[in-house]
Design a protein around this motif. Sequence first.
Motif, short mmCIF file in Angstrom:
data_model
loop_
_atom_site.label_atom_id
_atom_site.label_comp_id
_atom_site.label_asym_id
_atom_site.label_seq_id
_atom_site.Cartn_x
_atom_site.Cartn_y
_atom_site.Cartn_z
N ARG A 182 0.82 -1.21 0.00
CA ARG A 182 0.00 0.00 0.00
C ARG A 182 0.86 1.27 0.00
O ARG A 182 0.55 2.22 -0.72
CB ARG A 182 -0.93 0.00 1.22
N THR A 186 0.37 4.02 -3.03
CA THR A 186 -0.28 5.32 -2.81
C THR A 186 0.70 6.46 -2.57
O THR A 186 0.48 7.58 -3.05
CB THR A 186 -1.25 5.23 -1.62
N GLU A 187 1.79 6.18 -1.84
CA GLU A 187 2.70 7.27 -1.48
C GLU A 187 3.86 7.41 -2.46
O GLU A 187 4.20 8.53 -2.87
CB GLU A 187 3.23 7.05 -0.06
N THR A 192 -3.81 4.52 -7.20
CA THR A 192 -4.85 3.89 -6.40
C THR A 192 -5.28 2.60 -7.11
O THR A 192 -4.93 2.37 -8.28
CB THR A 192 -6.08 4.80 -6.26
N PRO A 193 -6.03 1.73 -6.43
CA PRO A 193 -6.52 0.52 -7.10
C PRO A 193 -7.32 0.81 -8.37
O PRO A 193 -7.41 -0.06 -9.25
CB PRO A 193 -7.39 -0.14 -6.03
N ASP A 195 -6.41 2.49 -10.76
CA ASP A 195 -5.49 2.55 -11.89
C ASP A 195 -5.20 1.19 -12.50
O ASP A 195 -4.46 1.11 -13.48
CB ASP A 195 -4.17 3.20 -11.45
#
Length: 292
Positions: A182, A186-187, A192-193, A195
């Motif tokens: 994660r 995200t970072e 995000t999912p 994509d």
Amino acid sequence: MTPGAPVVFCGYANLDVVGRVPRFPAPDERVHATAIDQLPGGMGANAAVACARAGATTAFAGVVGTDPASDLFLAQLAFEGVDAGWTDRTGYLSTAIVLVDGAGRRSVVSQDDALDAEHVARTADRLAGLGGGLLYLDGYRAAQLPAAARPGVVLTVDLDGCENPDVARAALAAADHAVVGRTRLTELLGLTPADRGPRTTLVVTDGPAGWQLAGPDGIASGAALSVEVVDDTGAGDCFVGTHLAGLAAGLGPVEAATRAGVAASLSCTQEGARAAPSPARVTEALHQLATA
């Protein structure tokens, strides 16, 4: 995909130099290690071992050399039931420096390897010629994933190691199955999912918080086991290898991820990057969870 199809891992092979330290050193600080070991590693090879231990027909298609260290590395894979005959021996065995602190967390400095786009293409061609199966690429090879598409080849990618958001987005669009942490998704990558591609099943792992799956059939999630962490090195590789073994056996993505999450948690209770548990131990842990 026919149940029992082979899973071929095209990714890193490393000699891990592992230092166990009470804490990670600050700049200019010297910290004494409680132990220093040389162990087989590499995210692709580690995942292949986990996959083989989970019962799948498994091959490793990395790149090593012709030196004694490479001989030993391949012999260790063969001992685990991994077919190392797909490995190219015209390169070298890369080295990774791994520090593991007193809380079981790890920090890694890895050397680049000699696995290039041509080797990925040859591996995809060979797998297609055998009738297909699952082809794994690690995040360092994510840019090669779209070009690896072949009839009968199920494309899978572990985005650990991928640092380019555009490369990651293209890999997610091309993959049949993808796994990513994660924090990286995200970072570091800013994705995000959402994509993922429309046919891609994406599993986002989150350490002790468990995992979340997003795919064509919807969203699911699972919890990690509560364990005393000794060493989390290779836990992500254990997750990926166990997950792909489940898919190869004909399990649905959610059931495969559930087993993978338990396996990854159990692997953290042992030292080393190749601590994947047996299928029986995973099944026992799942039964204990269900009856708790």
